[in-house]
Design an enzyme around this catalytic site. Structure first.
Site, short mmCIF file in Angstrom:
data_model
loop_
_atom_site.label_atom_id
_atom_site.label_comp_id
_atom_site.label_asym_id
_atom_site.label_seq_id
_atom_site.Cartn_x
_atom_site.Cartn_y
_atom_site.Cartn_z
N SER A 1 9.25 6.07 -3.35
CA SER A 1 9.22 5.08 -2.27
C SER A 1 8.17 5.52 -1.27
O SER A 1 8.01 6.73 -1.03
CB SER A 1 10.59 5.03 -1.58
OG SER A 1 10.46 4.44 -0.30
N HIS B 1 4.47 2.15 -8.04
CA HIS B 1 3.45 1.08 -8.05
C HIS B 1 2.56 1.20 -9.28
O HIS B 1 2.20 0.20 -9.90
CB HIS B 1 2.56 1.16 -6.80
CG HIS B 1 3.27 0.92 -5.51
ND1 HIS B 1 3.38 1.87 -4.53
CD2 HIS B 1 3.91 -0.18 -5.03
CE1 HIS B 1 4.04 1.38 -3.49
NE2 HIS B 1 4.38 0.14 -3.77
N GLY C 1 0.82 -1.21 0.00
CA GLY C 1 0.00 0.00 0.00
C GLY C 1 0.85 1.25 0.00
O GLY C 1 2.03 1.21 -0.35
N MET D 1 12.57 -2.50 -9.66
CA MET D 1 14.02 -2.74 -9.53
C MET D 1 14.66 -1.87 -8.46
O MET D 1 15.84 -2.01 -8.19
CB MET D 1 14.71 -2.52 -10.87
CG MET D 1 14.36 -3.62 -11.85
SD MET D 1 14.82 -3.28 -13.53
CE MET D 1 16.54 -3.61 -13.46
#
Ligand code: PAF
Length: 279
Positions: free
Chosen positions: A185, A37, A31, A148
């Protein structure tokens, strides 16, 4: 888009799709979804008939002193992002459904789990490998998408999947960066403005290293980069290693394609980043 909270229910749905010949893509997440994402979701939506996004803050990959309880859980926003990006199923199991009391089965990828991040987070990768194995079995996915940025995680999951004969094919996806170069991130949300501007140095230093690697020796490139990283105010390096892109072994001077991977604290936030370097 359907939100499924029950493990057996998702597995039933996944079996149905498997029987009907649909190709299923899985995007495993914890999440706090960001553009990194979204790039994984977009790939799955393009490649697969069905896209499942799992949102599960996995307790067994955090040590007691880490940020499990504090980890961001912006469920409403995450569901909006999934819906907007044409996800078919969001899988949000409870910790108790995934790991009931007396749970005792773990997957370990020896050697790879105890280097680099594993030195500082000893139980982390066993937790990741275990939860990802369960997610593969529950989702019956044909493909699973991993960024990655978490390069060590990717290598561990690739090895695990091959050695345990999972049917799920691992699709590595490039790092997505903000305009400033900072890799997306979920932990960037914790950075203050000042820390964020300090953290931009990480990608800048890695980029310079990759450029220098073209005509300088590995040891010179590494030394220069570490010196620059050390000068970032309010920071502490966990590690900065140049490793083989194939198996994370320490790079030697004959290797033409390597990865420079770093983990560094900016204030109280631990960031990881890496870059591929080629001669
Ligand atoms: O990369 C992550 O977000 C997690 O480690 C993963 C792969 C979803 C497992 O919990």
């Amino acid at each position: 888009m359907k939100v499924i909270k029950d493990v057996l229910q998702l597995q039933k749905i996944a079996f149905k799709h498997l029987r009907e010949g649909d190709e299923v893509g899985l995007v495993p997440t914890m999440g706090a979804l960001h553009n990194g994402h979204v790039s994984l979701i977009e790939k799955s939506v393009k490649n697969d008939d069905i896209t499942i996004v799992s949102i599960f803050v996995n307790p067994i990959q955090f040590s007691p002193d880490e940020d499990y309880l504090k980890y961001l859980r912006p469920v409403k926003k995450d569901l909006e992002i999934c819906k907007k990006n044409h996800v078919d199923y969001v899988f949000m199991p409870s910790a108790n459904d995934m790991f009931p009391q007396a749970y005792k089965t773990f997957v370990e990828v020896e050697a790879l789990q105890s280097i680099m991040c594993g030195v500082f987070r000893p139980i982390h990768f066993r937790g990741v490998a275990t939860v990802v194995s369960k997610l593969f079995n529950i989702s019956c996915a044909d493909r699973a998408y991993f960024g990655m940025k978490d390069f060590q995680q990717l290598k561990i999951i690739e090895k695990m999947s091959k050695e345990l004969n999972f049917r799920t094919k691992i699709v590595p996806c490039p790092i997505v960066r903000e305009k400033s170069g900072l890799a997306f991130s979920s932990r960037n949300f914790y950075l203050t403005n000042e820390e964020k501007s300090l953290s931009l140095n990480i990608s800048k230093i890695l980029k310079e290293a990759a450029k220098e690697f073209k005509n300088k020796s590995l040891s010179v490139v590494k030394k220069k980069a570490i010196n620059k990283l050390k000068k970032i105010p309010n920071s502490k390096i966990d590690y900065a290693e140049i490793v083989s892109i194939k198996d994370l072994s320490l790079a030697d001077k004959n290797m033409k394609k390597v990865v420079f991977a770093v983990a560094i604290w900016i204030g109280k936030v631990r960031l990881i980043d890496n870059t591929e370097m080629t001669k």
